[in-house]
Design a protein around this motif. Structure first.
Motif, PDB file in Angstrom:
ATOM      1  N   LYS A 240       0.827  -1.213   0.000  1.00 37.64           N
ATOM      2  CA  LYS A 240       0.000   0.000   0.000  1.00 37.64           C
ATOM      3  C   LYS A 240       0.862   1.264   0.000  1.00 37.64           C
ATOM      4  O   LYS A 240       0.559   2.240  -0.680  1.00 37.64           O
ATOM      5  CB  LYS A 240      -0.930  -0.007   1.222  1.00 37.64           C
ATOM      6  CG  LYS A 240      -1.991   1.071   1.135  1.00 37.64           C
ATOM      7  CD  LYS A 240      -3.012   0.977   2.248  1.00 37.64           C
ATOM      8  CE  LYS A 240      -4.053   2.069   2.070  1.00 37.64           C
ATOM      9  NZ  LYS A 240      -5.024   2.083   3.195  1.00 37.64           N
ATOM     10  N   GLN A 243       2.196   1.657  -3.459  1.00 39.55           N
ATOM     11  CA  GLN A 243       1.132   2.076  -4.384  1.00 39.55           C
ATOM     12  C   GLN A 243       0.757   3.549  -4.180  1.00 39.55           C
ATOM     13  O   GLN A 243       0.549   4.284  -5.146  1.00 39.55           O
ATOM     14  CB  GLN A 243      -0.112   1.199  -4.186  1.00 39.55           C
ATOM     15  CG  GLN A 243       0.023  -0.179  -4.808  1.00 39.55           C
ATOM     16  CD  GLN A 243      -1.174  -1.069  -4.479  1.00 39.55           C
ATOM     17  OE1 GLN A 243      -1.904  -0.839  -3.507  1.00 39.55           O
ATOM     18  NE2 GLN A 243      -1.370  -2.116  -5.286  1.00 39.55           N
ATOM     19  N   ASN A 244       0.678   3.972  -2.907  1.00 40.77           N
ATOM     20  CA  ASN A 244       0.329   5.374  -2.612  1.00 40.77           C
ATOM     21  C   ASN A 244       1.384   6.338  -3.152  1.00 40.77           C
ATOM     22  O   ASN A 244       1.057   7.395  -3.688  1.00 40.77           O
ATOM     23  CB  ASN A 244       0.165   5.592  -1.098  1.00 40.77           C
ATOM     24  CG  ASN A 244      -1.136   5.017  -0.581  1.00 40.77           C
ATOM     25  OD1 ASN A 244      -2.051   4.742  -1.361  1.00 40.77           O
ATOM     26  ND2 ASN A 244      -1.236   4.819   0.727  1.00 40.77           N
ATOM     27  N   SER A 246       3.486   5.746  -5.660  1.00 36.35           N
ATOM     28  CA  SER A 246       3.426   5.706  -7.123  1.00 36.35           C
ATOM     29  C   SER A 246       2.253   6.547  -7.644  1.00 36.35           C
ATOM     30  O   SER A 246       2.380   7.295  -8.618  1.00 36.35           O
ATOM     31  CB  SER A 246       3.272   4.263  -7.597  1.00 36.35           C
ATOM     32  OG  SER A 246       3.283   4.206  -9.004  1.00 36.35           O
ATOM     33  N   LYS A 247       1.103   6.472  -6.951  1.00 35.39           N
ATOM     34  CA  LYS A 247      -0.087   7.242  -7.320  1.00 35.39           C
ATOM     35  C   LYS A 247       0.204   8.740  -7.195  1.00 35.39           C
ATOM     36  O   LYS A 247      -0.103   9.529  -8.095  1.00 35.39           O
ATOM     37  CB  LYS A 247      -1.254   6.843  -6.414  1.00 35.39           C
ATOM     38  CG  LYS A 247      -2.578   7.540  -6.724  1.00 35.39           C
ATOM     39  CD  LYS A 247      -3.696   6.918  -5.893  1.00 35.39           C
ATOM     40  CE  LYS A 247      -5.027   7.605  -6.143  1.00 35.39           C
ATOM     41  NZ  LYS A 247      -5.162   8.872  -5.431  1.00 35.39           N
ATOM     42  N   HIS A 250       2.683   9.871 -10.065  1.00 34.95           N
ATOM     43  CA  HIS A 250       2.093   9.905 -11.405  1.00 34.95           C
ATOM     44  C   HIS A 250       0.980  10.952 -11.533  1.00 34.95           C
ATOM     45  O   HIS A 250       0.761  11.488 -12.611  1.00 34.95           O
ATOM     46  CB  HIS A 250       1.613   8.507 -11.816  1.00 34.95           C
ATOM     47  CG  HIS A 250       2.769   7.591 -12.130  1.00 34.95           C
ATOM     48  ND1 HIS A 250       3.248   6.680 -11.234  1.00 34.95           N
ATOM     49  CD2 HIS A 250       3.565   7.507 -13.235  1.00 34.95           C
ATOM     50  CE1 HIS A 250       4.284   6.045 -11.768  1.00 34.95           C
ATOM     51  NE2 HIS A 250       4.500   6.537 -12.974  1.00 34.95           N
ATOM     52  N   GLU A 251       0.322  11.259 -10.424  1.00 34.92           N
ATOM     53  CA  GLU A 251      -0.668  12.357 -10.451  1.00 34.92           C
ATOM     54  C   GLU A 251       0.014  13.698 -10.720  1.00 34.92           C
ATOM     55  O   GLU A 251      -0.504  14.537 -11.453  1.00 34.92           O
ATOM     56  CB  GLU A 251      -1.426  12.417  -9.113  1.00 34.92           C
ATOM     57  CG  GLU A 251      -2.571  11.417  -9.039  1.00 34.92           C
ATOM     58  CD  GLU A 251      -3.232  11.382  -7.665  1.00 34.92           C
ATOM     59  OE1 GLU A 251      -2.763  12.112  -6.747  1.00 34.92           O
ATOM     60  OE2 GLU A 251      -4.208  10.618  -7.501  1.00 34.92           O
ATOM     61  N   GLU A 254       0.929  13.787 -14.447  1.00 30.87           N
ATOM     62  CA  GLU A 254      -0.271  14.025 -15.264  1.00 30.87           C
ATOM     63  C   GLU A 254      -0.734  15.474 -15.164  1.00 30.87           C
ATOM     64  O   GLU A 254      -1.175  16.069 -16.142  1.00 30.87           O
ATOM     65  CB  GLU A 254      -1.409  13.080 -14.841  1.00 30.87           C
ATOM     66  CG  GLU A 254      -1.254  11.662 -15.375  1.00 30.87           C
ATOM     67  CD  GLU A 254      -1.024  11.614 -16.881  1.00 30.87           C
ATOM     68  OE1 GLU A 254      -1.813  12.215 -17.631  1.00 30.87           O
ATOM     69  OE2 GLU A 254      -0.020  10.995 -17.307  1.00 30.87           O
TER      70      GLU A 254
END
Length: 288
Positions: A240, A243-244, A246-247, A250-251, A254
Motif C-alpha cells: 500500500k 502504491q500510494n 506511485s499514485k 504519477h498524479e 499528469e
C-alpha cells in the motif's frame, strides 16, 4: 566550491554545451523561434493578395479606403530560463543529479540563443524567487549564468511555480521565449501558467530520475524529504505504501502534462540517464 574548481566546472560545461549549440542547436533554435515575435511597422493601403485579417478598421473607416497593418519580424528575441533550485533537484541515482542535467540543458539553450544574437535572462526559484538576472547578450553573460547555476545556494528548499511565473510576468513586459526547468513535483499552477503562456512562448522541461517513479521493496528505510528536511521511517515492504507513493508521483506528472497542454505550452521530458540532446532536437524539429 573554491574559485579554481568553479572555473574548471564552468569551462567543462562551456566546452560541451557550446559544441552542441554550434553544431546542432544553433540552426534548429533559429528556425524554430524566428518570426515568433512580430512588431508593428506601418499602415498602408490594401493590395490584392494581402491578408484581410490585418485590415486596420479605424484607418479604413476614416479614409473610406481599405488599409492594412504591416508587421515585420523582430530581429532580436529574448530567452528566459526559469530554473527550479528546490531540494528535490538534488536527487540522482545514476551518473548525474537532476540539477547537473538542468545546468547543461540551460547552457546549451543559452549558447544557442547567443548564436542568434538574442538576449538571455535567468530566474532561479524555490518557493520564492531566489535570483533574477535580467536578459543581456553575449558569451560572457552566458558564462555568468552558468556560474550561478553551478554555485548558487538557495535560501529555501521548497517549490512554488506560481510565484516564479507571477514574477516572470511582472519583469518581462515584452514577449519572451521562456523555458521552465523543473521536476514539476508541485501543485496548483495551471491557471497562472495559462496566463503566462497567453503572452509568452513557454516550454516546460521536466527533468526526472527513473528511480523516483516507484519505491523499491527494501523493508524499513529512513527517508528524508529534500524540500522539508523531515526524516521519517518508511515501511517500503508495504504494498500500500508503494502504491500510494506511485499514485502521488504519477498524479503530479499528469497534472504537469495537462496544465501545459491546456495552456498551449510545449513540454519536453528528460530522464537523467537519457540523451537530452535527442529530446531537445526532436522538440525543435517538431515545432520548426
Amino acid at each position: 566550491m573554491d574559485t579554481k574548481e568553479l572555473l574548471k566546472k564552468v569551462r567543462k560545461i562551456e566546452i560541451k554545451t557550446r559544441r552542441l549549440s554550434d553544431h546542432i542547436f544553433g540552426g534548429e533554435y533559429h528556425s524554430t523561434f524566428k518570426g515568433r515575435g512580430m512588431t508593428f511597422s506601418e499602415v498602408r493601403q490594401y493590395q490584392y493578395g494581402d491578408d484581410v485579417r490585418n485590415i486596420d478598421w479605424n484607418v479604413t473607416a476614416r479614409t473610406n479606403e481599405p488599409h492594412i497593418k504591416v508587421f515585420e519580424e523582430e530581429r532580436e528575441l529574448t530567452m528566459l530560463l526559469m530554473v527550479d533550485v528546490s531540494g528535490s533537484e538534488l536527487f540522482g541515482t545514476d551518473q548525474q543529479f537532476k540539477n547537473e542535467i538542468i545546468t547543461e540543458i540551460s547552457a546549451t539553450l543559452a549558447f544557442s540563443a547567443t548564436q542568434n544574437n538574442d538576449k538571455i535572462g535567468l530566474i532561479l526559484f524555490s518557493d520564492q524567487v531566489e535570483l533574477f538576472i535580467p536578459p543581456k547578450k553575449g558569451s560572457s553573460h552566458v558564462l555568468r549564468i552558468i556560474r550561478e547555476l553551478l554555485e548558487f545556494e538557495p535560501k529555501s528548499k521548497g517549490t512554488n511555480i506560481v510565484e516564479a511565473l507571477k514574477f516572470m510576468r511582472n519583469v518581462m513586459k515584452k514577449k519572451a521565449i521562456v523555458f521552465v526547468l523543473s521536476d514539476f513535483i508541485a501543485d496548483d499552477y495551471k491557471q497562472t501558467l495559462k496566463i503566462a503562456a497567453g503572452k509568452h512562448d513557454v516550454t516546460g522541461i521536466r527533468v526526472y530520475d527513473k528511480k523516483e517513479e516507484a519505491i523499491p521493496n527494501l523493508g524499513m528505510v529512513q527517508m528524508q524529504d529534500e524540500e522539508s528536511g523531515e526524516l521519517m521511517l518508511v515501511n517500503t515492504s508495504s504494498k500500500k505504501v508503494r502504491q500510494n507513493y506511485s499514485k502521488f508521483y504519477h498524479e503530479k506528472v499528469e497534472y504537469y502534462k495537462d496544465s501545459f497542454a491546456k495552456a498551449g505550452a510545449g513540454t519536453i521530458d528528460c530522464r537523467v540517464d537519457e540523451s537530452y540532446v535527442r529530446k531537445l532536437l526532436g522538440y525543435f524539429k517538431r515545432r520548426g
